[in-house]
Design a protein around this motif. Structure first.
Motif, PDB file in Angstrom:
ATOM      1  N   VAL A  21       0.863  -1.186   0.000  1.00 26.89           N
ATOM      2  CA  VAL A  21       0.000   0.000   0.000  1.00 26.89           C
ATOM      3  C   VAL A  21       0.895   1.231   0.000  1.00 26.89           C
ATOM      4  CG1 VAL A  21      -1.663   1.363   1.307  1.00 26.89           C
ATOM      5  CG2 VAL A  21      -1.965  -1.102   1.126  1.00 26.89           C
ATOM      6  N   GLY A  22       0.809   2.020  -1.046  1.00 27.08           N
ATOM      7  CA  GLY A  22       1.590   3.249  -1.117  1.00 27.08           C
ATOM      8  C   GLY A  22       3.084   3.034  -1.013  1.00 27.08           C
ATOM      9  N   GLY A  23       3.578   1.889  -1.441  1.00 24.69           N
ATOM     10  CA  GLY A  23       4.994   1.601  -1.345  1.00 24.69           C
ATOM     11  C   GLY A  23       5.394   0.903  -0.064  1.00 24.69           C
ATOM     12  N   TYR A  24       4.481   0.770   0.890  1.00 22.57           N
ATOM     13  CA  TYR A  24       4.754   0.081   2.146  1.00 22.57           C
ATOM     14  C   TYR A  24       4.319  -1.376   2.024  1.00 22.57           C
ATOM     15  CZ  TYR A  24       5.151   4.791   4.083  1.00 22.57           C
ATOM     16  OH  TYR A  24       5.519   6.081   4.333  1.00 22.57           O
ATOM     17  N   ARG A  25       5.254  -2.283   2.211  1.00 22.45           N
ATOM     18  CA  ARG A  25       4.916  -3.705   2.153  1.00 22.45           C
ATOM     19  C   ARG A  25       4.230  -4.102   3.452  1.00 22.45           C
ATOM     20  NH1 ARG A  25       5.575  -7.415  -1.163  1.00 22.45           N
ATOM     21  NH2 ARG A  25       6.945  -6.123  -2.445  1.00 22.45           N
ATOM     22  N   LEU A  26       3.027  -4.660   3.341  1.00 28.97           N
ATOM     23  CA  LEU A  26       2.243  -5.031   4.509  1.00 28.97           C
ATOM     24  C   LEU A  26       2.746  -6.348   5.088  1.00 28.97           C
ATOM     25  CD1 LEU A  26      -1.319  -4.086   3.233  1.00 28.97           C
ATOM     26  CD2 LEU A  26       0.424  -2.648   4.297  1.00 28.97           C
ATOM     27  N   ILE A  51      -1.139   1.150   9.224  1.00 29.74           N
ATOM     28  CA  ILE A  51      -1.702   1.724   8.002  1.00 29.74           C
ATOM     29  C   ILE A  51      -3.172   1.341   7.906  1.00 29.74           C
ATOM     30  CG2 ILE A  51      -1.587   1.762   5.486  1.00 29.74           C
ATOM     31  CD1 ILE A  51       1.352   1.273   5.647  1.00 29.74           C
ATOM     32  N   LYS A  52      -4.039   2.338   7.906  1.00 32.28           N
ATOM     33  CA  LYS A  52      -5.477   2.102   7.734  1.00 32.28           C
ATOM     34  C   LYS A  52      -5.837   2.325   6.276  1.00 32.28           C
ATOM     35  CE  LYS A  52      -8.956   2.918  10.498  1.00 32.28           C
ATOM     36  NZ  LYS A  52      -9.920   3.581  11.404  1.00 32.28           N
ATOM     37  N   GLY A 336      10.423  -4.288   4.326  1.00 36.25           N
ATOM     38  CA  GLY A 336       9.006  -3.977   4.391  1.00 36.25           C
ATOM     39  C   GLY A 336       8.604  -2.773   3.600  1.00 36.25           C
ATOM     40  N   TYR A 337       9.426  -2.268   2.722  1.00 37.77           N
ATOM     41  CA  TYR A 337       9.104  -1.032   2.016  1.00 37.77           C
ATOM     42  C   TYR A 337       9.483  -1.182   0.562  1.00 37.77           C
ATOM     43  CZ  TYR A 337       9.162   3.876   0.633  1.00 37.77           C
ATOM     44  OH  TYR A 337       8.935   5.057   0.008  1.00 37.77           O
TER      45      TYR A 337
END
Length: 626
Positions: A21-26, A51-52, A336-337
């Motif tokens: 999401v937005g470059g952030y690995r969940l 992250i919501k 994670g990113y």
């Protein structure tokens, strides 16, 4: 925005969860709520984030997007010691999201459910911390609107208030019908429950309820259906019989029915200090040992997932003569990113080779290291409702620096023609033998076929002379209108409508609510309402936004029947309805609904409600006219 985990703290991602999401690995699922789902991720430097991701149905509503954008921008200004700061966001993407610092602690609701009521000193420290958080939130021009135990997290050094102001994004939109309450009924203030009025004093009322809930382990207005709880909040006094004596002065004043009688946040803090036998100082021992032990469990975060292999075959590795397009900087991968967009850098920066993130083409400069520009917190004028005697808490806390990997830039552009240095030209292909005869023959055949097709498209001369119009080659006349098919019905069973509530057929599902303007359902804009005059006992079932018809026993409720009947009215006395009575409602928006009355609550109840089944044909009136 929150990070309060469920019973298992970190749930694994499911098939329908996004990987990035937005470059952030969940990494894991922290929880879910009415407005979205919360995930665990990490910043490029390895700091955990919550992250919501907003639910898709909210993303499709323009009014929600406008308000969400405003609230996120305001929330970014809140940098208090007792809040979870906003780190990053994307309000314009296909599915909006918001990232805050992860708080490794349970929510107050979870802690009380697991361990019961907290001791008086913990309650006082929690109340002081939440009051400081509200002071900073109000100072940014935000009213929380939905302060409740689930939105207060318990960290090792004090409470953290989350989700401030975000509930306003869903207010006054059709999407509140999807199960999202703008304000939780058990913790609403009287003016919020009755007229929808929200001020900073509304949050003070909720703070008093939270303090009492923490000390007692239950709501002071009881449990039960939401309409019954709201009635008690508006008309009855709270039950403080189990509240410790030390807490009664602050809780009693916070729960004043008149907002003007409630204390300021400065006074709340002073009352808490006066009630404490020793000075109130936040520290490692502010929580009972049992609750503090649960914080350690949440510090054992799952490791970031490795970057998965690409689903398709990787692109060929670029040659040393290939360079990236302007602005496509090579950024080293972090745990994670996965960056989706970075700021433009010198055009000499090279794109990484396939399978080697961050690789640099030999002979070109190395990309500059990742830096975070300083965004000092601006100075904002204190609103008129702020307490001038209470300075904003500083405590040596430096302003948070906003990262430079802001969303909205899209993914790095691929290699473009202007960024590619061609190699030596390839040898020309050998000439093919000419086939002039075949080309001429093909052209003749194409011309004949074209004439045949053109002749078939010309109008039939016999059509106007009474020719055979029923043959298979005939076509419908251009002016013939095609009727749109009727919409599919959508059914909703067992909807409970409290007295003086209304609903809208466009909502899915229709959800009873009070008239937001406070004018009352008789003067509102509801497609269907239930009104009860408490003085004279008069009860009406009607519409303020169309017409309705009470069907006879011989009439079968259907879309065709509702379209055909014409004996319209706007209100029907409840004494005319029995279990199974059917009413057609035609709203001005073009929706047609068959409402089946299923009875009402007992006449001795202070807050009565009726039960109806609804079958809704949305935009059915418009399709009937086509």
């Amino acid at each position: 925005m929150g990070s309060a985990p469920s019973a298992d703290f970190f749930q694994p991602l499911k098939a329908d969860d996004p990987a990035v999401v937005g470059g952030y690995r969940l990494v894991a699922v922290l929880g879910s709520g009415g407005m979205g789902k919360v995930y665990l991720s990490y910043t490029p430097g390895g700091r955990p984030l919550a992250i919501k991701v907003i639910r898709p149905e909210f993303s499709e509503d323009p009014e929600f997007r406008r308000r969400f954008r405003q609230e996120v921008r305001a929330a970014e200004r809140v940098q208090g010691l007792y809040t979870a700061p906003v780190i990053d966001s994307d309000t314009e993407g296909a599915q909006p999201w918001l990232a805050t610092a992860y708080v490794p602690g349970p929510s107050l609701a979870d802690a009380v459910a697991r361990h019961g009521a907290l001791p008086v000193r913990s309650v006082l420290l929690l109340t002081v911390g939440v009051a400081e958080a509200l002071h900073v939130i109000h100072g940014a021009g935000i009213v929380h609107r939905d302060l409740k135990p689930a939105n207060v997290l318990l960290a090792s050094d004090g409470p953290r208030v989350i989700d401030f102001g975000i509930a306003r994004a869903a207010d006054s939109t059709a999407l509140t019908s999807t199960g999202v309450s703008v304000g939780t009924p058990a913790f609403m203030a009287p003016e919020q429950a009755s007229a929808g009025t929200v001020t900073p004093a509304t949050d003070v009322f909720a703070l008093g309820q939270i303090a009492a809930f923490t000390a007692i382990g239950a709501s002071v207005f009881g449990d039960g259906p939401s309409h019954a709880v709201l009635y008690r909040i508006v008309h009855e006094d709270p039950d403080l019989s189990a509240l410790p004596a030390e807490l009664r002065p602050v809780v009693t004043r916070c729960l004043s029915r008149d907002p003007a009688d409630r204390p300021t946040l400065t006074e709340v803090i002073e009352l808490c200090h006066a009630a404490s036998e020793s000075p109130l100082r936040q520290g490692e021992d502010w929580l009972p040992q049992a609750v503090a032990g649960s914080l350690t469990e949440r510090l054992q975060l799952p490791a970031p997932a490795p970057t998965p292999a690409p689903a398709h075959a990787p692109a060929p590795a670029p040659t040393p003569t290939e360079v990236s397009a302007p602005g496509a900087a090579a950024v080293p991968a972090a745990p994670g990113y996965t960056p989706t967009g970075v700021a433009a850098s010198a055009p000499t920066q090279t794109a990484p080779a396939a399978g080697a993130p961050g690789a640099v083409v030999p002979g070109h400069p190395t990309p500059p290291p990742y830096t975070q520009p300083s965004h000092a917190q601006p100075s904002y004028a204190q609103p008129s409702y702020a307490q001038p005697s209470y300075p904003p808490p500083q405590h040596g806390h430096p302003p948070y620096s906003q990262p430079s990997y802001a969303p909205g830039h899209g993914t790095p552009p691929p290699f473009h023609a202007q960024g590619f240095v061609p190699g030596p030209p390839a040898a020309p292909a050998p000439p093919r033998p000419k086939r002039t005869g075949l080309i001429v023959a093909g052209a003749v055949v194409a011309a004949v076929v074209g004439l045949v097709v053109l002749g078939s498209l010309l109008p039939d001369g016999n059509a106007d002379k009474g020719g055979d119009k029923g043959s298979g080659g005939g076509s419908a006349s251009p002016g013939a209108a095609q009727k749109r098919p009727d919409p599919q019905p959508v059914s909703y069973q067992g909807i409970e409508m409290p007295q003086n509530h209304q609903l809208m057929f466009a909502d899915n599902p229709p959800r009873p609510a009070e008239e937001p303007t406070g004018a009352g359902v008789l003067y509102g804009h509801g497609d269907l309402f239930y009104y009860r005059d408490t003085m004279f006992g008069d009860e009406k079932f009607g519409t303020a936004n169309g017409k309705l018809v009470l069907l006879n026993n011989s009439e079968k409720g259907s879309l065709e029947t509702c379209r055909a009947v014409t004996r319209f009215t706007e209100k029907i006395g409840l004494d005319q309805l029995t279990d199974g009575s059917q009413v057609c409602v035609l709203s001005k928006a073009g929706h047609i609904t068959l409402a089946t009355f299923r009875g009402r609550s007992g006449v001795k109840e202070e807050t009565r409600f009726i039960t109806v089944d609804l079958t809704v044909w949305r935009n059915a009136e418009a399709s009937a006219k086509d």
